[in-house]
Design a protein around this motif. Structure first.
Motif, short mmCIF file in Angstrom:
data_model
loop_
_atom_site.label_atom_id
_atom_site.label_comp_id
_atom_site.label_asym_id
_atom_site.label_seq_id
_atom_site.Cartn_x
_atom_site.Cartn_y
_atom_site.Cartn_z
N SER A 26 37.77 9.74 73.93
CA SER A 26 37.90 9.80 75.39
C SER A 26 37.71 8.42 76.02
CB SER A 26 36.91 10.81 75.98
OG SER A 26 35.59 10.41 75.75
N SER A 27 36.86 7.58 75.45
CA SER A 27 36.68 6.22 75.96
C SER A 27 37.97 5.43 75.85
CB SER A 27 35.60 5.48 75.18
OG SER A 27 34.38 6.11 75.31
N LEU A 28 38.61 5.53 74.69
CA LEU A 28 39.87 4.81 74.50
C LEU A 28 40.95 5.30 75.46
CD1 LEU A 28 40.07 4.50 70.62
CD2 LEU A 28 39.91 2.65 72.27
N GLY A 51 33.42 8.23 88.24
CA GLY A 51 34.07 9.46 87.78
C GLY A 51 34.38 9.42 86.29
N ILE A 52 34.79 8.27 85.79
CA ILE A 52 35.07 8.15 84.36
C ILE A 52 33.79 8.34 83.57
CG2 ILE A 52 35.76 6.52 82.56
CD1 ILE A 52 37.83 5.40 84.52
N LEU A 59 32.16 15.51 78.70
CA LEU A 59 32.83 15.83 77.43
C LEU A 59 31.86 15.79 76.26
CD1 LEU A 59 36.19 13.90 77.87
CD2 LEU A 59 35.90 16.37 77.71
N ILE A 60 31.00 14.78 76.22
CA ILE A 60 30.03 14.68 75.13
C ILE A 60 29.03 15.83 75.20
CG2 ILE A 60 28.11 13.28 74.25
CD1 ILE A 60 29.84 10.83 74.77
N ARG A 61 28.62 16.20 76.41
CA ARG A 61 27.68 17.32 76.55
C ARG A 61 28.30 18.64 76.11
NH1 ARG A 61 26.76 20.79 80.99
NH2 ARG A 61 28.07 19.43 82.21
N ASN A 62 29.56 18.86 76.48
CA ASN A 62 30.20 20.13 76.14
C ASN A 62 30.57 20.24 74.67
OD1 ASN A 62 30.02 21.23 78.70
ND2 ASN A 62 31.96 20.36 79.34
N CYS A 78 29.67 4.70 75.33
CA CYS A 78 31.11 5.01 75.37
C CYS A 78 31.69 4.74 76.75
CB CYS A 78 31.35 6.46 74.96
SG CYS A 78 31.19 6.76 73.21
N ALA A 79 30.95 5.06 77.80
CA ALA A 79 31.43 4.81 79.16
C ALA A 79 31.58 3.30 79.40
CB ALA A 79 30.49 5.42 80.18
N PHE A 80 30.60 2.53 79.00
CA PHE A 80 30.67 1.08 79.22
C PHE A 80 31.81 0.46 78.42
CE2 PHE A 80 29.14 -3.27 79.55
CZ PHE A 80 28.77 -3.30 80.89
#
Length: 137
Positions: A26-28, A51-52, A59-62, A78-80
């Motif tokens: 998802s990061s990519l 928002g990203i 996504l990681i939590r789910n 991953c967000a950074f």
């Protein structure tokens, strides 16, 4: 005594591996998509990073379903990374081999002037949103 096992349950390592795969992919994808949006529409809205970050954390939590701190750290990292990829794609496109050099060249611009500082502040805020989103149970 009869024990009932949930055969579909994943172990902690399997959940973290799943979260790692979802987080990196998802990061990519989000970094490349937002980078191309900014590349072709030359208006940067750094607030989108919040928002990203929230989306990566969700996504990681789910998909990871983990309550340990390592899931929150994974989401923030991953967000950074997604934000750095987005900035690199904005300037050099999908030339993957140029991304590390571009990121190193961009680092001083984050501390140069009010726009750079606000951009960096939104990046940190997005990583914090990702971290907090995984902590919510």
């Amino acid at each position: 005594m009869m024990k009932v096992f949930n055969t579909r349950a994943l172990s902690q390592n399997q959940r973290f591996t799943r979260a790692l795969f979802v987080g990196i992919s998802s990061s990519l994808v989000l970094g490349i998509v937002y980078g191309y949006i900014v590349r072709f529409i030359p208006i940067r809205f750094s607030i989108v990073y919040l928002g990203i970050g929230w989306l990566i954390g969700d996504l990681i939590r789910n998909y990871g379903r983990g309550v340990q701190a390592k899931f929150s750290y994974l989401a923030a990292i991953c967000a950074f990374v997604s934000f750095l990829i987005s900035d690199a794609v904005t300037y050099v496109g999908l030339a993957f081999y140029l991304w590390p050099q571009m990121i190193l060249l961009m680092l001083p611009s984050y501390f140069n002037g009010i726009n750079g500082m606000l951009h960096l502040l939104f990046m940190v805020g997005g990583a914090y949103f990702a971290y907090q989103q995984v902590c919510i149970l």
